[in-house]
Design a protein around this motif. Structure first.
Motif, mmCIF file in Angstrom:
data_model
loop_
_atom_site.group_PDB
_atom_site.id
_atom_site.type_symbol
_atom_site.label_atom_id
_atom_site.label_comp_id
_atom_site.label_asym_id
_atom_site.label_seq_id
_atom_site.Cartn_x
_atom_site.Cartn_y
_atom_site.Cartn_z
ATOM 1 N N LYS A 244 -4.371 0.566 7.692
ATOM 2 C CA LYS A 244 -5.056 1.703 8.294
ATOM 3 C C LYS A 244 -3.917 2.813 8.912
ATOM 4 N N ASN A 245 -2.782 1.965 9.569
ATOM 5 C CA ASN A 245 -1.677 2.875 9.882
ATOM 6 C C ASN A 245 -1.021 3.698 8.743
ATOM 7 N N VAL A 246 -0.888 2.723 7.609
ATOM 8 C CA VAL A 246 -0.383 3.485 6.286
ATOM 9 C C VAL A 246 -1.245 4.655 5.863
ATOM 10 N N SER A 247 -2.685 4.138 6.010
ATOM 11 C CA SER A 247 -3.685 5.269 5.653
ATOM 12 C C SER A 247 -3.501 6.460 6.330
ATOM 13 N N ASP A 248 -3.249 6.489 7.500
ATOM 14 C CA ASP A 248 -3.331 7.432 8.722
ATOM 15 C C ASP A 248 -2.077 8.264 8.525
ATOM 16 N N TYR B 231 0.796 4.418 -2.684
ATOM 17 C CA TYR B 231 0.852 5.920 -2.465
ATOM 18 C C TYR B 231 1.909 6.712 -2.943
ATOM 19 N N LEU B 232 3.130 6.064 -2.849
ATOM 20 C CA LEU B 232 4.304 6.415 -3.433
ATOM 21 C C LEU B 232 4.076 6.670 -5.041
ATOM 22 N N ILE B 233 3.581 6.022 -5.833
ATOM 23 C CA ILE B 233 3.635 5.628 -7.355
ATOM 24 C C ILE B 233 2.499 6.710 -7.678
ATOM 25 N N LEU B 234 1.463 6.767 -6.960
ATOM 26 C CA LEU B 234 0.247 7.731 -7.394
ATOM 27 C C LEU B 234 0.708 9.252 -7.120
ATOM 28 N N HIS B 235 1.360 9.490 -5.867
ATOM 29 C CA HIS B 235 1.930 10.546 -5.821
ATOM 30 C C HIS B 235 3.176 11.183 -6.843
ATOM 31 N N LYS B 236 4.034 10.383 -7.247
ATOM 32 C CA LYS B 236 4.885 10.442 -8.192
ATOM 33 C C LYS B 236 4.464 10.886 -9.488
ATOM 34 N N LEU C 87 0.935 -1.117 -0.019
ATOM 35 C CA LEU C 87 -0.168 -0.136 0.071
ATOM 36 C C LEU C 87 0.887 1.058 0.061
ATOM 37 N N SER C 88 1.814 1.270 0.623
ATOM 38 C CA SER C 88 2.993 2.349 0.753
ATOM 39 C C SER C 88 3.409 2.553 -0.646
ATOM 40 N N GLY C 89 3.632 1.704 -1.434
ATOM 41 C CA GLY C 89 4.289 1.733 -2.775
ATOM 42 C C GLY C 89 3.000 2.267 -3.757
#
Length: 245
Positions: free
Chosen positions: A181-185, A28-33, A24-26
């Motif tokens: 949920k922690n990643v989302s937060d 978010y990083l890709i969508l942000h990039k 999930l972190s990946g």
């Protein structure tokens, strides 16, 4: 009870929450990039502002990986001694396990988190690591001093695992929910399409981001599910009312 030999699938069940964390972190990083999340940042430019990031991404990455390795090691050790090869329990038992574990994790996280803030020694020597990240980002969610990581994260999963005799599949589902949920937060984006920002009501990304602000350090300790303990403990504050500094 004699130890058992774990199968490949057993190791996969144990590793699933951590795979989900980094997966999930990946995302978010890709969508942000690629710019998909442009305009959704809660603290625009905060991810790369040195004033808001006192710990390097490499340090954060290595620290979280080390904590996850320790958690996996603990889980394997427990499983090898008591892994119950048994069918799923009945629905009422599953409900009891889920509710009991969620309530335990919320209470455990709130009171330890609050103690790490109100006790100057604990904050200075341990919890200040986490607040070196002033503008949270996805994989910074479990960036903690190893002592805090063990107390706040690892034990919050190990204790209910034994206390409620969690079936492995139930444990996997709960811990995967909690860790994503922690990643989302900590993702740093206010997203209407992020299910974790909607399912748990007031305990969302904006709520926890407000806690990372200077004016919010003594408020909004609750994680990962509900804001109940903040309300009861008198530490809840509307994120919109916390000064943007």
């Amino acid at each position: 009870m004699s130890s058992v030999e774990l199968k490949l699938f057993d190791y996969l069940i144990i590793a699933t929450p951590f795979i989900a964390y980094w997966g999930l972190s990946g995302v978010y990083l890709i969508l942000h990039k690629v710019g998909v999340l442009k305009g959704y940042e809660i603290q625009p430019g905060g991810f790369t502002d040195p004033k808001k990031q006192r710990a390097s991404p490499l340090k954060v990455f290595l620290t979280v990986v080390a904590q996850h390795c320790a958690a996996i090691g603990m889980s394997v050790a427990v499983a090898e001694e008591s892994y119950p090869y048994r069918p799923l329990p009945d629905y009422l038992t599953i409900l009891f396990q889920v509710v009991g574990t969620v309530l335990f994790i919320d209470a455990w996280a709130y009171w330890w988190h609050r103690l790490f803030h109100v006790n100057r020694f604990l904050y200075r020597h341990f919890h200040s690591w986490h607040h070196d990240i002033y503008a949270p980002y996805c994989f910074s969610g479990q960036f903690n001093h190893p002592v805090e990581g063990f107390l706040l994260d690892n034990l919050s999963g190990a204790i209910p695992l034994v206390l409620f005799d969690l079936h492995p599949y139930v444990a996997c589902a709960i811990f995967t929910t909690a860790i994503t949920k922690n990643v989302s937060d900590h993702c740093g984006f206010k997203l209407w399409f992020d299910p974790w920002q909607r399912v748990f009501g007031g305990n969302n990304t904006a709520f926890h981001d407000s806690h990372h602000r200077l004016q919010g350090l003594r408020f909004n300790y609750s994680q990962p599910f509900f804001v109940f303990w903040d309300v009861v403990g008198g530490t809840y504050k509307d994120p919109e009312k916390i000064k943007v500094d």
